[in-house]
Write a protein that holds these residues in place. Structure first.
Motif, PDB file in Angstrom:
ATOM      1  N   SER A 213       0.823  -0.957  -0.365  1.00 42.59           N
ATOM      2  CA  SER A 213       0.538  -0.277  -0.052  1.00 42.59           C
ATOM      3  C   SER A 213       1.191   0.658  -0.146  1.00 42.59           C
ATOM      4  O   SER A 213       0.281   2.673  -0.558  1.00 42.59           O
ATOM      5  CB  SER A 213      -0.952   0.124   1.174  1.00 42.59           C
ATOM      6  OG  SER A 213      -0.261  -0.251   2.286  1.00 42.59           O
TER       7      SER A 213
ATOM      8  N   HIS B  97      -6.120  -5.587   0.301  1.00 46.63           N
ATOM      9  CA  HIS B  97      -5.767  -5.180  -0.706  1.00 46.63           C
ATOM     10  C   HIS B  97      -7.593  -5.143  -1.544  1.00 46.63           C
ATOM     11  O   HIS B  97      -8.810  -5.741  -1.380  1.00 46.63           O
ATOM     12  CB  HIS B  97      -5.392  -5.903  -1.861  1.00 46.63           C
ATOM     13  CG  HIS B  97      -4.744  -5.091  -2.705  1.00 46.63           C
ATOM     14  ND1 HIS B  97      -5.481  -5.283  -4.270  1.00 46.63           N
ATOM     15  CD2 HIS B  97      -3.692  -4.483  -3.864  1.00 46.63           C
ATOM     16  CE1 HIS B  97      -5.143  -4.345  -5.347  1.00 46.63           C
ATOM     17  NE2 HIS B  97      -3.673  -4.776  -5.019  1.00 46.63           N
ATOM     18  N   ALA B  98      -7.338  -4.038  -2.333  1.00 44.81           N
ATOM     19  CA  ALA B  98      -9.434  -3.081  -2.617  1.00 44.81           C
ATOM     20  C   ALA B  98      -9.958  -4.259  -3.540  1.00 44.81           C
ATOM     21  O   ALA B  98     -10.819  -3.857  -3.828  1.00 44.81           O
ATOM     22  CB  ALA B  98      -9.391  -1.812  -2.586  1.00 44.81           C
ATOM     23  N   THR B  99      -9.220  -4.649  -4.441  1.00 41.56           N
ATOM     24  CA  THR B  99      -9.627  -4.928  -6.225  1.00 41.56           C
ATOM     25  C   THR B  99      -9.219  -6.574  -6.124  1.00 41.56           C
ATOM     26  O   THR B  99      -9.501  -7.244  -6.609  1.00 41.56           O
ATOM     27  CB  THR B  99      -9.275  -3.919  -7.404  1.00 41.56           C
ATOM     28  OG1 THR B  99      -7.609  -4.213  -7.056  1.00 41.56           O
ATOM     29  CG2 THR B  99      -9.611  -2.473  -6.753  1.00 41.56           C
ATOM     30  N   LEU B 100      -8.258  -6.976  -5.118  1.00 39.20           N
ATOM     31  CA  LEU B 100      -7.807  -8.275  -5.570  1.00 39.20           C
ATOM     32  C   LEU B 100      -8.382  -9.377  -4.957  1.00 39.20           C
ATOM     33  O   LEU B 100      -9.124  -8.732  -4.069  1.00 39.20           O
ATOM     34  CB  LEU B 100      -6.452  -8.361  -4.916  1.00 39.20           C
ATOM     35  CG  LEU B 100      -4.762  -9.887  -4.823  1.00 39.20           C
ATOM     36  CD1 LEU B 100      -5.042  -9.672  -6.840  1.00 39.20           C
ATOM     37  CD2 LEU B 100      -4.203  -9.960  -3.911  1.00 39.20           C
ATOM     38  N   PRO B 101      -9.259 -10.130  -5.634  1.00 43.12           N
ATOM     39  CA  PRO B 101      -9.630 -11.507  -5.457  1.00 43.12           C
ATOM     40  C   PRO B 101      -9.929 -11.690  -4.185  1.00 43.12           C
ATOM     41  O   PRO B 101      -8.304 -12.652  -3.974  1.00 43.12           O
ATOM     42  CB  PRO B 101      -9.503 -11.978  -6.411  1.00 43.12           C
ATOM     43  CG  PRO B 101      -9.440 -11.458  -7.442  1.00 43.12           C
ATOM     44  CD  PRO B 101      -8.445 -10.410  -7.213  1.00 43.12           C
TER      45      PRO B 101
ATOM     46  N   LYS C 124      -5.661 -13.457  -2.833  1.00 42.67           N
ATOM     47  CA  LYS C 124      -5.372 -12.643  -1.604  1.00 42.67           C
ATOM     48  C   LYS C 124      -4.681 -14.373  -0.771  1.00 42.67           C
ATOM     49  O   LYS C 124      -3.390 -13.806  -0.426  1.00 42.67           O
ATOM     50  CB  LYS C 124      -6.005 -11.980  -0.631  1.00 42.67           C
ATOM     51  CG  LYS C 124      -6.227 -10.840  -1.379  1.00 42.67           C
ATOM     52  CD  LYS C 124      -7.558 -10.040  -0.113  1.00 42.67           C
ATOM     53  CE  LYS C 124      -7.999  -8.802  -0.573  1.00 42.67           C
ATOM     54  NZ  LYS C 124      -8.923  -7.865   0.064  1.00 42.67           N
TER      55      LYS C 124
ATOM     56  N   ASN D 116     -14.402   0.454   3.614  1.00 49.17           N
ATOM     57  CA  ASN D 116     -13.381  -0.425   2.175  1.00 49.17           C
ATOM     58  C   ASN D 116     -13.978  -1.730   1.560  1.00 49.17           C
ATOM     59  O   ASN D 116     -13.358  -2.205   0.826  1.00 49.17           O
ATOM     60  CB  ASN D 116     -12.336   0.603   2.464  1.00 49.17           C
ATOM     61  CG  ASN D 116     -12.011   1.648   2.441  1.00 49.17           C
ATOM     62  OD1 ASN D 116     -13.013   2.359   1.341  1.00 49.17           O
ATOM     63  ND2 ASN D 116     -11.566   2.047   3.024  1.00 49.17           N
TER      64      ASN D 116
END
Length: 292
Positions: free
Chosen positions: A9, A49-53, A57, A168
């Protein structure tokens, strides 16, 4: 190939609520502590992580564990920590425990009660304190007070970031039973300001966290290493100040983090207090960590 490092991040040890490998710690320990921090920070950033499936992860977390244990050399933070631990003859047990918590962050979005939250802290926070004690060669008898301090720091962070975590990540660490007892619900975390019911819940949890932090006040006196004792006193001062803010402020609409001036003052106070205590030989009564 994307590596775990690419998913960071940008947050560093200078952005935490507590000092990490500060000038207080002896220089011989700092490289190992920073290697541990960077491993943990990378894994935390993967989980958040905001977009990682979710499946990706978990795959990255598994890869970091495998390379920490010696199976591969593609994940920088895992390899660096593995080598640093090997140089000191230390096992990776605490780093492996922390990975359990980050897998929970991927798969578990709600917590039922206080004990459920403390169980999460057993993996997310307590191993960090135990690692620091092991680095300094301290006895395991210090773990109980350390566990209380680390859990208190973790729950402070949960309360500070409760709105952001919900918005988020749809992740809520506030216990369901505490919300229900106050007449609050998780949707209230999406607002710009806490309704009275949610504020009642948050401040009650802060009071409970304050009681947990009371059980860690013997830790600085229990450790033998002078520099580590100073560091612990500073961290305790930070935690106490933050929980006092959380007892009277709304984390959704008010500042509940320490300003640079407050950080400096708490640091100086912690160092001065522990130095004076050691000079006079005063030793606080040791207490046992509740729920640990």
């Amino acid at each position: 190939m994307t590596t775990a490092s690419d998913l960071r991040s940008g947050k560093t040890h200078r952005d935490e609520n507590f000092p990490v490998a500060s000038w207080i710690i002896h220089p011989r320990h700092r490289a190992l502590i920073l290697a541990f921090y960077n491993f943990v920070r990378t894994a935390d950033d993967i989980a958040d992580h905001a977009t990682l499936p979710p499946e990706e992860k978990l795959r990255y977390l598994d890869l970091m564990e495998a390379e920490l244990l010696g199976n591969g050399d593609t994940q920088q933070e895992a390899v660096t920590l593995r080598r640093a631990l090997a140089e000191r003859g230390m096992p990776p047990r605490h780093a492996l425990d922390v990975l359990v918590a980050f897998r929970l962050d991927v798969t578990k979005l709600r917590y039922e009660n206080w004990d459920d939250v403390i169980d999460y802290c057993r993996y997310s926070a307590m191993p960090v304190g135990r690692f620091m004690l092991d680095v300094h060669g301290e006895d395991t008898s210090t773990w109980a007070a350390s566990d209380a301090l680390c859990a208190g720091l973790q729950i402070n962070n949960h309360l500070q970031d409760c709105g952001k975590d919900y918005r988020n990540l749809n992740r809520v660490y506030l216990p369901r039973d505490a919300l229900a007892a106050a007449g609050a619900d998780v949707e209230m975390l999406g607002g710009a300001k806490s309704p009275p019911a949610l504020l009642k819940c948050l401040q009650a949890l802060a009071v409970r966290t304050e009681a947990l932090l009371e059980q860690s006040k013997s830790l600085a006196a229990e450790v033998k290493d002078f520099r580590l004792g100073l560091e612990i006193s500073v961290i305790q001062a930070f935690a106490d100040k933050i929980v006092n803010l959380l007892k009277v402020r709304d984390p959704l609409s008010e500042r509940v983090h320490l300003s640079p001036v407050e950080l400096l003052l708490q640091s100086l106070g912690g160092v001065a207090g522990e130095t004076a205590r050691r000079a006079t030989g005063r030793r606080p009564v040791s207490k046992t960590a509740a729920g640990a």
